[in-house]
Scaffold this active site. Sequence first.
Site, PDB file in Angstrom:
ATOM      1  N   TYR A 196      -5.181   0.248   0.627  1.00  0.00           N
ATOM      2  CA  TYR A 196      -5.234   1.604   0.035  1.00  0.00           C
ATOM      3  C   TYR A 196      -6.673   2.111  -0.133  1.00  0.00           C
ATOM      4  O   TYR A 196      -6.894   3.080  -0.862  1.00  0.00           O
ATOM      5  CB  TYR A 196      -4.599   1.617  -1.360  1.00  0.00           C
ATOM      6  CG  TYR A 196      -3.298   0.889  -1.497  1.00  0.00           C
ATOM      7  CD1 TYR A 196      -2.149   1.356  -0.871  1.00  0.00           C
ATOM      8  CD2 TYR A 196      -3.200  -0.260  -2.285  1.00  0.00           C
ATOM      9  CE1 TYR A 196      -0.943   0.690  -1.019  1.00  0.00           C
ATOM     10  CE2 TYR A 196      -2.002  -0.928  -2.441  1.00  0.00           C
ATOM     11  CZ  TYR A 196      -0.875  -0.445  -1.800  1.00  0.00           C
ATOM     12  OH  TYR A 196       0.316  -1.108  -1.956  1.00  0.00           O
ATOM     13  N   CYS A 229     -10.541 -13.252   8.751  1.00  0.00           N
ATOM     14  CA  CYS A 229     -10.998 -12.800  10.066  1.00  0.00           C
ATOM     15  C   CYS A 229     -10.543 -11.384  10.331  1.00  0.00           C
ATOM     16  O   CYS A 229      -9.597 -11.156  11.098  1.00  0.00           O
ATOM     17  CB  CYS A 229     -10.499 -13.750  11.139  1.00  0.00           C
ATOM     18  SG  CYS A 229     -11.354 -15.299  10.988  1.00  0.00           S
ATOM     19  N   GLU A 262       8.974   2.009 -17.148  1.00  0.00           N
ATOM     20  CA  GLU A 262       8.790   0.737 -16.438  1.00  0.00           C
ATOM     21  C   GLU A 262       7.339   0.529 -16.026  1.00  0.00           C
ATOM     22  O   GLU A 262       7.034   0.463 -14.832  1.00  0.00           O
ATOM     23  CB  GLU A 262       9.632   0.741 -15.155  1.00  0.00           C
ATOM     24  CG  GLU A 262      11.021   1.261 -15.321  1.00  0.00           C
ATOM     25  CD  GLU A 262      11.709   1.624 -14.016  1.00  0.00           C
ATOM     26  OE1 GLU A 262      12.938   1.465 -13.965  1.00  0.00           O
ATOM     27  OE2 GLU A 262      11.036   2.073 -13.064  1.00  0.00           O
ATOM     28  N   PRO A 263       6.404   0.443 -16.971  1.00  0.00           N
ATOM     29  CA  PRO A 263       5.016   0.236 -16.568  1.00  0.00           C
ATOM     30  C   PRO A 263       4.772  -1.164 -16.019  1.00  0.00           C
ATOM     31  O   PRO A 263       5.374  -2.133 -16.485  1.00  0.00           O
ATOM     32  CB  PRO A 263       4.240   0.439 -17.876  1.00  0.00           C
ATOM     33  CG  PRO A 263       5.222   0.170 -18.963  1.00  0.00           C
ATOM     34  CD  PRO A 263       6.579   0.506 -18.432  1.00  0.00           C
TER      35      PRO A 263
END
Length: 444
Positions: free
Chosen positions: A340, A368, A296-297
């Site tokens: 991340y 902001c 499932e790429p």
Amino acid sequence: MIKIKDMKLFPMTADINSEGHLTIGDCDTIELVNKYGTPLYVIDEKAFKYKSNEYINSLKKRYQDFLVLYAAKAFACTSVFKIADQIGLGLDVVSGGELYFALKTNVNKKNIYFHGNNKSLEEIDLAISSDIGKIICDNFYELELVQNIAEKRNKNIDILIRLTPGIECHTHEYIKTGHLDSKFGFDLEDYDDVLNFIKTKGKNLLLKGIHAHIGSQIFELKPFADTIDILLEQFKYTKEKHKIELTEINIGGGIGISYTKEDDPITIDKWAEITTSTIKEKCKTLNLKLPKLICEPGRSLIGPSGITLYKAGSTKQVPNGRKFIAVDGGMADNPRPITYQAKYTAVLANKMNSSENMELVTIAGRYCETGDLLIKDILLPEIKAGDIIAVLNTGAYNYSMSSNYNMVPRPACVLVNEGTSEIIIERETYSDLIKSHKTPKRFM
Ligand code: LLP
């Protein structure tokens, strides 16, 4: 002739035209900006098809029975679903919304696999009533839900069981999923109970196989091989102890991609070599029939196909410090750097041949939030207000994770191919943003 010296980080059709502009799919990115505005997501149709076919062909030459699913979560978009279906990819969906998109796009329903660790009753009912391919069951609560709904609808449902194989891989803490302390899937030690549940209480559940997804943006081969070993051990156990012959092994997402020059991912071909040879060897050792291989790429199919075009605006030079160049997008259209600490690369799309006055700058977003920095410390030619900055490899997990933070409408997305560009997702408007808000009459 391709004029870009190192294509590693560019979509496969990228080039530079006589005006020194970046082109993708034979479309001048500056003309795209003039026509559709900024920020703008651009998807290279050829690049997506090429990557998809790379998965298909590298498996085809080594393994008979397989299906490549496009992980819709990477970029859930009806046009991309349609292309995926036409190439022969199935779809991995994780919500009623993604499933609804897939059904509306009329993709091959039998090739839809439904994932998720907390699917609702309504979502499962939609999946079952629509006769999709398979449901990947994540926990006991869900097994009961699927059984109850299937029984009510008088249908038998093909399911896979998601297992947590206990594999550690080197990727960001938030995107690894195969280690034991993960919210996803059944622990191996509960697998026996799963099989007992299916045998005693799951008369409408047809167990076809096992699934595991160990994480995303993975640069190593060994975790894939280790996962396969563990899953096939369970195939053997299921056959011997429970007399159930499993026919599908689903090994989860695909390989990692390059976001910077330093990234060195494995190739799709190497990945296919190791996964298929591990399955063949292990099945031989365990005396098992070769199962259908499902993968499932998401990121490696759509990530390198996408770029985002931004317009440069204000500049701030901190005395003796950083130079910030602000663009008209940022963390709401690409939340990966702030979430991340993901690193990206950018080029100046309207001055591709310029190497004048190179400066170390930080590309800041418009939101902001102090951490809204798209790229920290990148060497680029001097940037003036109005210049177009192209951030590369934004096809995966950018639009799909975007938000309306600060009430900024989401950018448009165009698909480019052989000199044509078509809008595949409209730019949002202020009225799109306000349409779901209701003000009680007493405030009027
Ligand atoms: N299958 C399952 C069950 C998954 O959970 C995922 C990704 C995939 C397949 C696709 O994996 P891929 O081939 O794209 O690595 N938002 C994060 C990535 C989260 C991945 C979630 N699951 C990011 O931006 O890095």
